[in-house]
Design a protein around this motif. Structure first.
Motif, PDB file in Angstrom:
ATOM      1  N   GLN A  18       0.835  -1.204   0.000  1.00 60.72           N
ATOM      2  CA  GLN A  18       0.000   0.000   0.000  1.00 60.72           C
ATOM      3  C   GLN A  18       0.869   1.254   0.000  1.00 60.72           C
ATOM      4  O   GLN A  18       0.553   2.232  -0.683  1.00 60.72           O
ATOM      5  N   TYR A  19       1.958   1.213   0.745  1.00 59.84           N
ATOM      6  CA  TYR A  19       2.884   2.351   0.778  1.00 59.84           C
ATOM      7  C   TYR A  19       3.474   2.588  -0.612  1.00 59.84           C
ATOM      8  O   TYR A  19       3.498   3.726  -1.098  1.00 59.84           O
ATOM      9  N   GLU A  20       3.932   1.542  -1.250  1.00 64.13           N
ATOM     10  CA  GLU A  20       4.512   1.668  -2.593  1.00 64.13           C
ATOM     11  C   GLU A  20       3.470   2.180  -3.594  1.00 64.13           C
ATOM     12  O   GLU A  20       3.799   2.976  -4.469  1.00 64.13           O
ATOM     13  N   ASP A  21       2.240   1.729  -3.470  1.00 63.20           N
ATOM     14  CA  ASP A  21       1.183   2.121  -4.404  1.00 63.20           C
ATOM     15  C   ASP A  21       0.909   3.622  -4.392  1.00 63.20           C
ATOM     16  O   ASP A  21       0.489   4.176  -5.409  1.00 63.20           O
ATOM     17  N   ILE A  22       1.126   4.283  -3.257  1.00 65.48           N
ATOM     18  CA  ILE A  22       0.829   5.723  -3.210  1.00 65.48           C
ATOM     19  C   ILE A  22       2.032   6.591  -3.564  1.00 65.48           C
ATOM     20  O   ILE A  22       1.910   7.809  -3.630  1.00 65.48           O
ATOM     21  N   GLY A  23       3.178   5.966  -3.826  1.00 74.65           N
ATOM     22  CA  GLY A  23       4.374   6.733  -4.190  1.00 74.65           C
ATOM     23  C   GLY A  23       4.160   7.672  -5.356  1.00 74.65           C
ATOM     24  O   GLY A  23       4.484   8.870  -5.265  1.00 74.65           O
ATOM     25  N   PRO A  24       3.606   7.199  -6.481  1.00 71.55           N
ATOM     26  CA  PRO A  24       3.375   8.103  -7.605  1.00 71.55           C
ATOM     27  C   PRO A  24       2.445   9.268  -7.250  1.00 71.55           C
ATOM     28  O   PRO A  24       2.648  10.392  -7.712  1.00 71.55           O
ATOM     29  N   THR A  28       3.351  13.228  -7.533  1.00 71.96           N
ATOM     30  CA  THR A  28       2.503  14.142  -8.292  1.00 71.96           C
ATOM     31  C   THR A  28       2.065  15.323  -7.434  1.00 71.96           C
ATOM     32  O   THR A  28       2.070  16.463  -7.901  1.00 71.96           O
ATOM     33  N   VAL A  29       1.710  15.061  -6.183  1.00 74.94           N
ATOM     34  CA  VAL A  29       1.307  16.141  -5.284  1.00 74.94           C
ATOM     35  C   VAL A  29       2.449  17.140  -5.113  1.00 74.94           C
ATOM     36  O   VAL A  29       2.243  18.361  -5.198  1.00 74.94           O
ATOM     37  N   VAL A  30       3.647  16.640  -4.898  1.00 75.19           N
ATOM     38  CA  VAL A  30       4.800  17.532  -4.734  1.00 75.19           C
ATOM     39  C   VAL A  30       5.041  18.327  -6.012  1.00 75.19           C
ATOM     40  O   VAL A  30       5.231  19.554  -5.977  1.00 75.19           O
ATOM     41  N   LYS A  31       5.021  17.666  -7.148  1.00 72.90           N
ATOM     42  CA  LYS A  31       5.279  18.336  -8.426  1.00 72.90           C
ATOM     43  C   LYS A  31       4.232  19.412  -8.700  1.00 72.90           C
ATOM     44  O   LYS A  31       4.566  20.539  -9.087  1.00 72.90           O
ATOM     45  N   GLU A  32       2.959  19.083  -8.502  1.00 73.30           N
ATOM     46  CA  GLU A  32       1.896  20.053  -8.773  1.00 73.30           C
ATOM     47  C   GLU A  32       1.906  21.203  -7.768  1.00 73.30           C
ATOM     48  O   GLU A  32       1.588  22.339  -8.125  1.00 73.30           O
ATOM     49  N   THR A  33       2.282  20.921  -6.535  1.00 71.60           N
ATOM     50  CA  THR A  33       2.396  21.987  -5.537  1.00 71.60           C
ATOM     51  C   THR A  33       3.520  22.947  -5.916  1.00 71.60           C
ATOM     52  O   THR A  33       3.360  24.171  -5.854  1.00 71.60           O
ATOM     53  N   SER A  50      14.741  14.628  -2.641  1.00 75.08           N
ATOM     54  CA  SER A  50      14.158  13.314  -2.331  1.00 75.08           C
ATOM     55  C   SER A  50      13.565  13.310  -0.916  1.00 75.08           C
ATOM     56  O   SER A  50      12.573  12.622  -0.656  1.00 75.08           O
ATOM     57  N   ASP A  51      14.135  14.098  -0.004  1.00 73.82           N
ATOM     58  CA  ASP A  51      13.568  14.205   1.341  1.00 73.82           C
ATOM     59  C   ASP A  51      12.175  14.839   1.309  1.00 73.82           C
ATOM     60  O   ASP A  51      11.292  14.436   2.072  1.00 73.82           O
ATOM     61  N   VAL A  52      11.977  15.824   0.448  1.00 76.34           N
ATOM     62  CA  VAL A  52      10.672  16.469   0.324  1.00 76.34           C
ATOM     63  C   VAL A  52       9.642  15.465  -0.183  1.00 76.34           C
ATOM     64  O   VAL A  52       8.540  15.344   0.364  1.00 76.34           O
ATOM     65  N   VAL A  53       9.992  14.730  -1.208  1.00 79.19           N
ATOM     66  CA  VAL A  53       9.070  13.728  -1.764  1.00 79.19           C
ATOM     67  C   VAL A  53       8.810  12.637  -0.739  1.00 79.19           C
ATOM     68  O   VAL A  53       7.666  12.205  -0.546  1.00 79.19           O
ATOM     69  N   SER A  54       9.837  12.202  -0.043  1.00 86.22           N
ATOM     70  CA  SER A  54       9.695  11.165   0.977  1.00 86.22           C
ATOM     71  C   SER A  54       8.774  11.619   2.109  1.00 86.22           C
ATOM     72  O   SER A  54       7.937  10.849   2.594  1.00 86.22           O
ATOM     73  N   TRP A  57       5.271  11.521   0.862  1.00 85.62           N
ATOM     74  CA  TRP A  57       4.877  10.120   0.743  1.00 85.62           C
ATOM     75  C   TRP A  57       4.444   9.575   2.109  1.00 85.62           C
ATOM     76  O   TRP A  57       3.389   8.965   2.256  1.00 85.62           O
ATOM     77  N   ASP A  58       5.278   9.814   3.121  1.00 89.42           N
ATOM     78  CA  ASP A  58       4.958   9.363   4.474  1.00 89.42           C
ATOM     79  C   ASP A  58       3.666  10.007   4.982  1.00 89.42           C
ATOM     80  O   ASP A  58       2.807   9.336   5.561  1.00 89.42           O
ATOM     81  N   ALA A  59       3.544  11.315   4.763  1.00 88.76           N
ATOM     82  CA  ALA A  59       2.360  12.036   5.236  1.00 88.76           C
ATOM     83  C   ALA A  59       1.099  11.551   4.537  1.00 88.76           C
ATOM     84  O   ALA A  59       0.047  11.389   5.175  1.00 88.76           O
ATOM     85  N   LEU A  60       1.179  11.296   3.249  1.00 88.99           N
ATOM     86  CA  LEU A  60       0.023  10.800   2.507  1.00 88.99           C
ATOM     87  C   LEU A  60      -0.398   9.431   3.035  1.00 88.99           C
ATOM     88  O   LEU A  60      -1.584   9.188   3.285  1.00 88.99           O
TER      89      LEU A  60
END
Length: 136
Positions: A18-24, A28-33, A50-54, A57-60
């Motif tokens: 489930q964690y891997e599934d929400i990675g994309p 996308t949220v980071v890129k669009e923000t 990569s820390d920002v994306v990570s 990812w964790d927060a999502l």
């Protein structure tokens, strides 16, 4: 008792999947923000690490964890007896928000008086840190 969220992984493998599934979605949220903040490509490259994306990812993942809210009695009735319990907050309030984590045979809970939504958010972050960070 009310239920919120969608993830309550039954196994460590399910949690990782489930964690891997929400990675994309997190990427996308980071890129669009960043796009909404009008970062040019140079600023994007400097600030979106990569820390920002990570972190996104964790927060999502944490915000998608299934939680329950109810009374102390509902909490006690819902929690399997053999699960480890981690309780945060005061014992002098009647409302509880909790996450049952079958993957770790653990329940994480927080008590609250009035601010259910804030309690759920706090609970999800605590549950991620206490249960899922080491799994995923």
């Amino acid at each position: 008792m009310e239920t919120h969220g969608v993830f309550s992984p039954a196994t460590e493998a399910a949690a990782r999947e489930q964690y891997e599934d929400i990675g994309p979605a997190a990427q996308t949220v980071v890129k669009e923000t960043a796009k909404a903040m009008r970062f040019d490509s140079e600023e994007y490259g400097e600030r979106v690490t990569s820390d920002v994306v990570s972190t996104a990812w964790d927060a999502l993942f944490a915000t998608l964890l299934e939680t329950h809210t109810g009374t102390s009695e509902e909490f006690d009735a819902d929690v399997p007896d053999d699960f480890e319990r981690h309780m945060e907050g005061s014992e002098n309030v009647d409302s509880v928000a909790w996450h049952v984590a079958p993957a770790a045979e653990t329940v994480v809970a927080v008590t609250y008086h009035e601010k259910e939504e804030a309690a759920i958010g706090t609970l999800q972050r605590i549950a991620f840190g206490r249960v899922y960070r080491d799994i995923v």
